[in-house]
Design an enzyme around this catalytic site. Structure first.
Site, PDB file in Angstrom:
ATOM      1  CE1 TYR A  44      -4.376  -1.597  -0.399  1.00 37.03           C
ATOM      2  CE2 TYR A  44      -3.711  -2.776   1.330  1.00 37.03           C
ATOM      3  CZ  TYR A  44      -4.064  -2.725   0.398  1.00 37.03           C
ATOM      4  OH  TYR A  44      -4.923  -3.305  -0.836  1.00 37.03           O
TER       5      TYR A  44
ATOM      6  CG  HIS B 140     -14.265  -2.090  -1.845  1.00 35.31           C
ATOM      7  ND1 HIS B 140     -14.223  -2.671  -3.576  1.00 35.31           N
ATOM      8  CD2 HIS B 140     -15.101  -2.275  -1.510  1.00 35.31           C
ATOM      9  CE1 HIS B 140     -15.046  -3.619  -3.444  1.00 35.31           C
ATOM     10  NE2 HIS B 140     -15.336  -3.274  -2.349  1.00 35.31           N
TER      11      HIS B 140
ATOM     12  CB  CYS C 155      -3.307   5.134  17.151  1.00 33.71           C
ATOM     13  SG  CYS C 155      -4.797   5.100  16.951  1.00 33.71           S
TER      14      CYS C 155
HETATM   15  C1  BJW Z   1     -11.722   0.028 -18.429  1.00 36.97           C
HETATM   16  C2  BJW Z   1     -10.997   0.762 -19.122  1.00 36.97           C
HETATM   17  C3  BJW Z   1     -11.193   1.825 -19.197  1.00 36.97           C
HETATM   18  C4  BJW Z   1     -10.646  -1.062 -18.293  1.00 36.97           C
HETATM   19  N1  BJW Z   1     -12.559   2.696 -19.428  1.00 36.97           N
HETATM   20  N2  BJW Z   1     -12.924   0.776 -18.408  1.00 36.97           N
HETATM   21  C5  BJW Z   1     -18.080 -16.304  -3.305  1.00 36.97           C
HETATM   22  C6  BJW Z   1     -18.999 -15.894  -4.408  1.00 36.97           C
HETATM   23  C7  BJW Z   1     -19.763 -14.756  -4.158  1.00 36.97           C
HETATM   24  C8  BJW Z   1     -19.155 -13.812  -3.257  1.00 36.97           C
HETATM   25  C9  BJW Z   1     -18.154 -14.622  -2.400  1.00 36.97           C
HETATM   26  C10 BJW Z   1     -17.369 -15.750  -2.610  1.00 36.97           C
HETATM   27  N3  BJW Z   1     -16.572 -15.588  -1.597  1.00 36.97           N
HETATM   28  C11 BJW Z   1     -15.977 -14.565  -1.249  1.00 36.97           C
HETATM   29  C12 BJW Z   1     -17.078 -13.344  -1.624  1.00 36.97           C
HETATM   30  C13 BJW Z   1     -16.883 -12.499  -1.346  1.00 36.97           C
HETATM   31  C14 BJW Z   1     -16.375 -11.744  -1.851  1.00 36.97           C
HETATM   32  C15 BJW Z   1     -15.773 -11.746  -3.376  1.00 36.97           C
HETATM   33  O1  BJW Z   1     -16.885 -11.320  -3.945  1.00 36.97           O
HETATM   34  N4  BJW Z   1     -15.447 -12.746  -3.775  1.00 36.97           N
HETATM   35  C16 BJW Z   1     -15.137 -12.973  -5.420  1.00 36.97           C
HETATM   36  C17 BJW Z   1     -13.433 -13.020  -5.636  1.00 36.97           C
HETATM   37  C18 BJW Z   1     -15.535 -13.892  -5.536  1.00 36.97           C
HETATM   38  N5  BJW Z   1     -16.036 -10.190  -1.507  1.00 36.97           N
HETATM   39  C19 BJW Z   1     -15.713  -9.651   0.002  1.00 36.97           C
HETATM   40  O2  BJW Z   1     -15.212 -10.212   0.176  1.00 36.97           O
HETATM   41  C20 BJW Z   1     -16.203  -8.158   0.421  1.00 36.97           C
HETATM   42  N6  BJW Z   1     -16.913  -8.151   1.674  1.00 36.97           N
HETATM   43  C21 BJW Z   1     -18.324  -8.631   1.400  1.00 36.97           C
HETATM   44  O3  BJW Z   1     -18.149  -9.743   0.716  1.00 36.97           O
HETATM   45  O4  BJW Z   1     -18.290  -9.270   3.072  1.00 36.97           O
HETATM   46  C22 BJW Z   1     -19.455  -9.201   3.654  1.00 36.97           C
HETATM   47  C23 BJW Z   1     -20.907  -8.932   2.821  1.00 36.97           C
HETATM   48  C24 BJW Z   1     -22.005  -9.486   2.999  1.00 36.97           C
HETATM   49  C25 BJW Z   1     -23.193  -8.690   2.496  1.00 36.97           C
HETATM   50  C26 BJW Z   1     -23.853  -8.164   1.888  1.00 36.97           C
HETATM   51  C27 BJW Z   1     -22.028  -6.848   2.361  1.00 36.97           C
HETATM   52  C28 BJW Z   1     -21.265  -7.475   2.369  1.00 36.97           C
HETATM   53  C29 BJW Z   1     -15.173  -7.145   0.322  1.00 36.97           C
HETATM   54  C30 BJW Z   1     -14.821  -7.228  -1.231  1.00 36.97           C
HETATM   55  C31 BJW Z   1     -13.080  -6.393  -1.130  1.00 36.97           C
HETATM   56  C32 BJW Z   1     -12.411  -5.644  -1.621  1.00 36.97           C
HETATM   57  N7  BJW Z   1     -11.471  -5.545  -2.233  1.00 36.97           N
HETATM   58  C33 BJW Z   1     -10.237  -4.602  -3.158  1.00 36.97           C
HETATM   59  C34 BJW Z   1      -9.401  -4.292  -2.477  1.00 36.97           C
HETATM   60  C35 BJW Z   1      -9.192  -2.855  -2.166  1.00 36.97           C
HETATM   61  C36 BJW Z   1      -7.746  -1.836  -1.594  1.00 36.97           C
HETATM   62  C37 BJW Z   1      -7.331  -2.336  -2.535  1.00 36.97           C
HETATM   63  O5  BJW Z   1      -7.568  -1.092  -3.432  1.00 36.97           O
HETATM   64  O6  BJW Z   1      -6.254  -2.380  -2.212  1.00 36.97           O
HETATM   65  O7  BJW Z   1     -11.073  -3.906  -4.111  1.00 36.97           O
HETATM   66  S1  BJW Z   1     -10.703  -6.219  -4.632  1.00 36.97           S
HETATM   67  C38 BJW Z   1     -10.460  -4.765  -6.196  1.00 36.97           C
HETATM   68  O8  BJW Z   1     -11.398  -5.794  -6.303  1.00 36.97           O
HETATM   69  C39 BJW Z   1     -10.770  -3.412  -4.841  1.00 36.97           C
HETATM   70  C40 BJW Z   1     -11.645  -3.360  -6.302  1.00 36.97           C
HETATM   71  O9  BJW Z   1     -12.199  -1.941  -5.862  1.00 36.97           O
HETATM   72  C41 BJW Z   1     -12.364  -4.377  -6.388  1.00 36.97           C
HETATM   73  C42 BJW Z   1     -12.915  -4.637  -8.052  1.00 36.97           C
HETATM   74  O10 BJW Z   1     -12.335  -4.361  -8.365  1.00 36.97           O
HETATM   75  P1  BJW Z   1     -12.954  -3.354 -10.494  1.00 36.97           P
HETATM   76  O11 BJW Z   1     -12.875  -1.579  -9.601  1.00 36.97           O
HETATM   77  O12 BJW Z   1     -14.100  -3.869 -10.479  1.00 36.97           O
HETATM   78  O13 BJW Z   1     -11.276  -3.592 -11.171  1.00 36.97           O
HETATM   79  P2  BJW Z   1     -11.215  -5.241 -12.360  1.00 36.97           P
HETATM   80  O14 BJW Z   1     -10.077  -4.848 -12.208  1.00 36.97           O
HETATM   81  O15 BJW Z   1     -11.541  -6.096 -11.818  1.00 36.97           O
HETATM   82  O16 BJW Z   1     -12.048  -4.129 -13.294  1.00 36.97           O
HETATM   83  C43 BJW Z   1     -11.907  -3.117 -14.460  1.00 36.97           C
HETATM   84  C44 BJW Z   1     -12.463  -2.728 -15.282  1.00 36.97           C
HETATM   85  O17 BJW Z   1     -12.518  -2.232 -16.095  1.00 36.97           O
HETATM   86  C45 BJW Z   1     -12.433  -4.570 -16.401  1.00 36.97           C
HETATM   87  O18 BJW Z   1     -13.676  -4.729 -16.523  1.00 36.97           O
HETATM   88  C46 BJW Z   1     -12.008  -3.351 -17.706  1.00 36.97           C
HETATM   89  O19 BJW Z   1     -12.414  -3.484 -18.710  1.00 36.97           O
HETATM   90  C47 BJW Z   1     -12.382  -2.224 -17.227  1.00 36.97           C
HETATM   91  N8  BJW Z   1     -11.648  -1.013 -17.567  1.00 36.97           N
HETATM   92  N9  BJW Z   1      -9.854  -0.363 -18.894  1.00 36.97           N
HETATM   93  C48 BJW Z   1     -12.788   1.427 -19.450  1.00 36.97           C
HETATM   94  N10 BJW Z   1     -10.397   2.447 -19.955  1.00 36.97           N
END
Ligand code: BJW
Length: 243
Positions: free
Chosen positions: A62, A117, A144
């Site tokens: 980070y 996030h 802290c």
């Molecule tokens: C362009 C472009 C351009 C490129 N123009 N477009 C099994 C099934 C379902 C769920 C789960 C499961 N097992 C575990 C889970 C839950 C888990 C999860 O989802 N896991 C999956 C991997 C399956 N989720 C969690 O644990 C979350 N918490 C949770 O669920 O709590 C319980 C809950 C219950 C009930 C209600 C609510 C909550 C927490 C998730 C935390 C994610 N953290 C991160 C890191 C954050 C800190 C950091 O930055 O380091 O967040 S991971 C990372 O992924 C980051 C992002 O915000 C997140 C999403 O990524 P994003 O933004 O979609 O990026 P990309 O790279 O994936 O996509 C980019 C897109 O842009 C692509 O489509 C490109 O084509 C496009 N693009 N250039 C336009 N120029």
């Protein structure tokens, strides 16, 4: 751009953004072939277990990203600015819910904003939950200012297995919205990936995807436009505003 369905002028709008909207400002995405998760393993840097096991490694990851975002003079791009313009000119509420931990939306002028996030320019104490702005490197030796204890400060971001922020407010906004627009997110990470299904289930909002390519949940959107965010987002916003 294909035909844009224009909502009523009093339509409530919720916009979800992901890493793709910041890509043209110079930040890496996560799941593109050269993205962050191609270089480091999620289990090593983005879970609470990783931080417990090896906090120095997580801090280094980070610190590197914070430094990059803060020192390279990266700027909000035309897509961030178009969303700020939409909020300023639209008659009803526009809420931006971002998964991004960067600060481009607020720097572009968006004020009604949820960082579901977290933000990487903040530290949070694992012991007392005190949150402070943070611009430099963070380490296990930092103390802290809330509770005076060392070793508990971590980036104020949401890791896998942790609850995203302000979920209640987000769910209420999704339930009430007339238009839901998803921009630059791959649709792989829940709960954000489930927002489009939630809007459809509640039977209200029109759903639109703006992305470089169809996301994992692309078939769930009623309308879609594909291309670079700096091109399609300003065009889409101009169409909504009738320009
Ligand atoms: C362009 C472009 C351009 C490129 N123009 N477009 C099994 C099934 C379902 C769920 C789960 C499961 N097992 C575990 C889970 C839950 C888990 C999860 O989802 N896991 C999956 C991997 C399956 N989720 C969690 O644990 C979350 N918490 C949770 O669920 O709590 C319980 C809950 C219950 C009930 C209600 C609510 C909550 C927490 C998730 C935390 C994610 N953290 C991160 C890191 C954050 C800190 C950091 O930055 O380091 O967040 S991971 C990372 O992924 C980051 C992002 O915000 C997140 C999403 O990524 P994003 O933004 O979609 O990026 P990309 O790279 O994936 O996509 C980019 C897109 O842009 C692509 O489509 C490109 O084509 C496009 N693009 N250039 C336009 N120029």
């Amino acid at each position: 751009m294909n035909r844009v369905t224009k909502p009523e002028p009093n339509a409530r709008i919720v916009i979800l953004t992901g890493a793709g909207i910041s890509q043209e400002s110079g930040l890496e995405t996560f799941r593109d072939p050269d993205g962050i998760w191609a270089k480091v393993r999620i289990e090593d840097v983005a879970t609470p277990e990783a931080f417990l096991r090896d906090p120095e490694r997580v801090h280094a990851f980070y610190n590197m990203r914070r430094k990059r975002a803060l020192t390279l003079n990266l700027e909000p791009n035309a897509a961030h600015k178009a969303l700020a313009n939409l909020e300023a000119r639209w008659d009803a509420e526009v809420l931006v819910v971002t998964q991004n931990v960067d600060s481009f939306h607020e720097r572009a002028g968006t004020t009604n904003l949820i960082h579901m996030h977290g933000r990487h320019a903040e530290a949070r104490c694992n012991y007392c939950s005190h949150v402070v702005p943070w611009v430099g490197d963070m380490s296990v030796h930092d103390v802290c200012e809330g509770c005076g204890r060392p070793g508990g400060l971590r980036p104020n971001v949401v890791w896998f297995g942790e609850m995203p922020l302000e979920m209640e407010r987000i769910q209420e906004a999704l339930a009430m919205c007339d238009l839901f627009v998803s921009i630059g997110t791959s649709g792989n990470v829940y709960p954000a990936a489930g927002f489009v299904a939630l809007v459809r289930k509640l039977g209200r909002g029109h759903t639109v995807e703006l992305n470089l390519e169809p996301s994992t949940g692309a078939s769930l959107f009623a309308e879609s436009h594909y291309g670079r965010a700096t091109e399609i987002v300003p065009r889409y916003v101009a169409a909504l505003l009738g320009a």
